[in-house]
Design a protein around this motif. Structure first.
Motif, PDB file in Angstrom:
ATOM      1  N   ASP A 135       0.856  -1.180   0.000  1.00 56.12           N
ATOM      2  CA  ASP A 135       0.000   0.000   0.000  1.00 56.12           C
ATOM      3  C   ASP A 135       0.893   1.232   0.000  1.00 56.12           C
ATOM      4  O   ASP A 135       2.026   1.193   0.500  1.00 56.12           O
ATOM      5  CB  ASP A 135      -0.883   0.020   1.252  1.00 56.12           C
ATOM      6  N   LYS A 174      -4.953  14.024  -4.132  1.00 56.98           N
ATOM      7  CA  LYS A 174      -5.192  12.774  -3.390  1.00 56.98           C
ATOM      8  C   LYS A 174      -3.974  12.415  -2.524  1.00 56.98           C
ATOM      9  O   LYS A 174      -3.356  11.352  -2.658  1.00 56.98           O
ATOM     10  CB  LYS A 174      -5.566  11.640  -4.328  1.00 56.98           C
ATOM     11  N   SER A 477      -2.807  -8.101   3.270  1.00 53.57           N
ATOM     12  CA  SER A 477      -4.276  -8.165   3.337  1.00 53.57           C
ATOM     13  C   SER A 477      -4.755  -9.616   3.390  1.00 53.57           C
ATOM     14  O   SER A 477      -5.736 -10.002   2.748  1.00 53.57           O
ATOM     15  CB  SER A 477      -4.895  -7.431   2.138  1.00 53.57           C
ATOM     16  N   ARG A 494      -3.418  -0.618  -2.165  1.00 49.78           N
ATOM     17  CA  ARG A 494      -4.287   0.547  -2.279  1.00 49.78           C
ATOM     18  C   ARG A 494      -3.489   1.823  -1.994  1.00 49.78           C
ATOM     19  O   ARG A 494      -2.373   1.776  -1.479  1.00 49.78           O
ATOM     20  CB  ARG A 494      -5.461   0.434  -1.316  1.00 49.78           C
ATOM     21  N   TYR A 496      -3.788   5.542  -0.061  1.00 46.44           N
ATOM     22  CA  TYR A 496      -4.551   6.214   0.989  1.00 46.44           C
ATOM     23  C   TYR A 496      -4.399   7.735   0.887  1.00 46.44           C
ATOM     24  O   TYR A 496      -3.322   8.243   0.573  1.00 46.44           O
ATOM     25  CB  TYR A 496      -4.102   5.712   2.362  1.00 46.44           C
ATOM     26  N   GLU A 529     -10.353   9.419  -9.842  1.00 45.60           N
ATOM     27  CA  GLU A 529     -10.399   8.004  -9.470  1.00 45.60           C
ATOM     28  C   GLU A 529      -9.855   7.112 -10.578  1.00 45.60           C
ATOM     29  O   GLU A 529      -9.380   5.995 -10.324  1.00 45.60           O
ATOM     30  CB  GLU A 529     -11.840   7.600  -9.144  1.00 45.60           C
ATOM     31  N   ASP A 536     -10.915   0.364  -7.409  1.00 42.25           N
ATOM     32  CA  ASP A 536     -10.852   0.447  -5.940  1.00 42.25           C
ATOM     33  C   ASP A 536      -9.459   0.778  -5.454  1.00 42.25           C
ATOM     34  O   ASP A 536      -9.012   0.295  -4.404  1.00 42.25           O
ATOM     35  CB  ASP A 536     -11.315  -0.874  -5.302  1.00 42.25           C
ATOM     36  N   ARG A 537      -8.764   1.601  -6.196  1.00 40.99           N
ATOM     37  CA  ARG A 537      -7.384   1.936  -5.834  1.00 40.99           C
ATOM     38  C   ARG A 537      -7.318   2.831  -4.599  1.00 40.99           C
ATOM     39  O   ARG A 537      -6.469   2.642  -3.732  1.00 40.99           O
ATOM     40  CB  ARG A 537      -6.721   2.647  -7.012  1.00 40.99           C
ATOM     41  N   ALA A 539      -8.402   4.832  -1.072  1.00 38.03           N
ATOM     42  CA  ALA A 539      -9.127   4.686   0.186  1.00 38.03           C
ATOM     43  C   ALA A 539      -8.935   5.977   0.982  1.00 38.03           C
ATOM     44  O   ALA A 539      -7.820   6.501   1.058  1.00 38.03           O
ATOM     45  CB  ALA A 539      -8.606   3.489   0.981  1.00 38.03           C
ATOM     46  N   THR A 540     -10.009   6.476   1.544  1.00 39.67           N
ATOM     47  CA  THR A 540      -9.971   7.772   2.231  1.00 39.67           C
ATOM     48  C   THR A 540      -9.780   7.595   3.734  1.00 39.67           C
ATOM     49  O   THR A 540     -10.476   6.785   4.356  1.00 39.67           O
ATOM     50  CB  THR A 540     -11.273   8.549   1.973  1.00 39.67           C
TER      51      THR A 540
END
Length: 545
Positions: A135, A174, A477, A494, A496, A529, A536-537, A539-540
């Protein structure tokens, strides 16, 4: 599928755990020991060490500056390999793919790119999306850009417009947080400044470096961004700069701050050569300022390349370029300095830099606030981490290296007088639990039920270099990605970021500013995005405000 890691020594300092036991994984998370169920898969890890996946808070792994460094010195992996510094999977590449593979093999599962230029964020995200397994997140750079400095020139540091601009920049790029590099220094460089101290004024703007950092601290606090301002302060690499670092810490007031690669600010100017260890003075200040965190930026001997947005520092550093090639880009707001460098054991200064970094680690009273880094690749390639762990955990190994240094360096270093050996639990704090807490990534860095199932398993051995160079098992994961130090399954992690709210009027103001001064539309630089081209790359991470 329920996975059991059976009978290992579980080191989880976030939960005060250092004991032999089991860890269960299911659906990508750590779960409690199930009642009445047999696991679908059992890994006997008796005699081994079980930790959460490691987290790197400061490693330059993506973005235009990094790409420029690779283009300037594509031979770096070959040199590193010839010097016994493994890079892998191929010595012919130090690009995105190799980065993810090698990090995973060492048990790392999350890495932060600490200097993402706002107008280059799309490339940074595309490059990060090409890094497998781990990640990632980026910290966006502000503090030398014209928009920020214009707002601060008005003298209203509490302006909501600055708050909205920072929030918009974080969301637009981002980013997980904010990076400040030699605040005002790069702008002053354009006016031919060659040094820039904490209380000097940026020409034409009137604001000081201190004022910029204080304003950013206030804004980040108001926005509730979990990670405090990530600050590369003034006078990096200059003899006597420990005074700058201490003054910056004193100026932090009641707000948290993270000082990056603090080793490069641990320099006194005592002695015949005008260069000495400032580590004791620096650590006294860091130990005292409880809301300050740092990463170290440990130096190791060998060839590397320095990559920084501190144009002023890199312009001065070009004279020591080895090999003799360099790039300086005096860009709007965020410039570039790329300078190859070879740290040599026989060099008085390099030897002392190496010792100062280790002193900083070993003088830390609170490992939760002194985190691990080499400022990759500036102090050393991240592939050198296992060697550094060894030096911190084994006094005899440290002495073996120290005794080979130049006599002049050894005479002015306090390293030989430090007997401390970092424990496995302290290492787990510096490389797992503390980075997760600092970044607001509360779902990792520990092994309590609910945590993301990022787990690294090592065979305990006296030679810590071998132990940490190749993990026995790594789960990302909940999926087994490394076995016996080799990647067995390439997955994709992912990215963040935070998304603090802002007044939409700022978009009109920024668009007007860009149109007036650059003839550009800021939407060209916005990260959507679809940019990473991976579902789904993103994540907040929630902000507190």
């Amino acid at each position: 599928m329920l996975i059991q890691l059976k009978g290992g020594r579980v080191i989880d300092p976030a939960n005060n755990r250092d004991s032999v036991g089991d860890v269960y994984l299911e659906n990508g998370r750590v779960v409690a020991a199930p009642e009445g169920r047999e696991p679908d898969e059992v890994h006997d890890v008796s005699g081994k060490i079980v930790m959460a996946g490691a987290i790197d808070v400061h490693s330059h792994i993506a973005g235009t500056n990094v790409t420029l460094g690779r283009q300037l010195m594509p031979e770096l992996p070959l040199i590193a390999a010839s010097e016994g510094q493994p890079f892998g999977p191929s010595p012919a590449a130090w690009g995105s793919y190799a980065t993810g593979i090698r990090y995973a093999e060492m048990g790392y599962t999350t890495v932060i790119e600490p200097a993402m230029i706002p107008t280059h964020a799309i490339q940074a995200h595309k490059e990060m999306a090409a890094i497998p397994i781990i990640d990632v997140a980026g910290l966006v750079v502000l503090g030398n850009d014209d928009y920020t400095l214009n707002l601060l020139r008005k003298g209203d540091v509490k302006s909501d417009e600055l708050k909205d601009y920072v929030a918009w920049t974080l969301a637009h790029s981002k980013a997980l947080g904010l990076k400040v590099i030699n605040a005002g220094g790069s702008e002053a460089f354009k006016f031919n400044a060659r040094t820039f101290d904490l209380d000097e004024q940026v020409p034409e703007y009137g604001v000081t470096s201190r004022g910029i950092v204080e304003a950013m601290q206030q804004v980040i606090a108001d926005l509730g961004v979990p990670h405090p301002p990530h600050v590369h302060t003034n006078n990096l690499g200059i003899a006597g700069n420990v005074e700058t670092a201490v003054a910056t810490l004193k100026a932090t007031g009641g707000h948290p701050i993270h000082l990056a690669h603090i080793q490069f600010y641990g320099y006194g100017k005592e002695g015949d050569k005008g260069f000495s260890s400032g580590a004791p003075q620096l650590m006294e200040a860091i130990n005292k300022h409880k809301k300050a965190t740092v990463d170290v930026g440990q130096v190791m001997f060998g060839q590397t390349i320095t990559i920084s947005g501190d144009v002023l520092r890199q312009f001065d550093g070009r004279r020591a370029a080895n090999p003799k090639k360099w790039v300086i880009n005096q860009a709007e707001g965020n410039g570039t300095g790329v300078v190859p460098y070879n740290y040599k054991k026989k060099s008085f200064v390099n030897a002392l830099q190496w010792a100062i970094g280790l002193e900083i680690f070993l003088l830390a009273e609170d490992p939760w606030r002194v985190l691990f880094s080499t400022d990759h690749p500036n102090g050393a390639l991240f592939t050198r981490y296992p060697e550094i762990f060894h030096l911190l955990m084994d006094r005899k190994e440290r002495s073996r290296w120290f005794d080979a240094l130049p006599e002049a360096s050894r005479q002015v270093s306090g390293l030989a007088g430090i007997s401390r050996e970092i424990t496995l639990s302290e290492l787990a704090i510096m490389t797992r639990a503390a980075p997760a807490k600092l970044l607001g990534l509360t779902d990792r860095g520990h092994l309590a039920p609910g945590a993301i199932a990022d787990v690294a398993v090592y065979t305990e051995q006296k030679n810590k270099t071998k132990m940490f160079a190749a993990a026995d098992l790594v789960f990302k994961s909940g999926k087994l990605v490394v076995r016996k130090g080799t990647v067995v399954d390439v997955s994709w992690g992912r990215c963040y970021h935070v998304d603090p709210g802002f007044d939409r009027q700022i978009e009109k103001r920024v668009r007007s500013f860009y149109d007036t001064y650059y003839g550009a539309d800021p939407s060209w630089f916005g990260v959507t995005e679809t940019v990473p081209d991976r579902p789904d790359r993103f994540a907040t991470i929630r902000c507190a405000s």
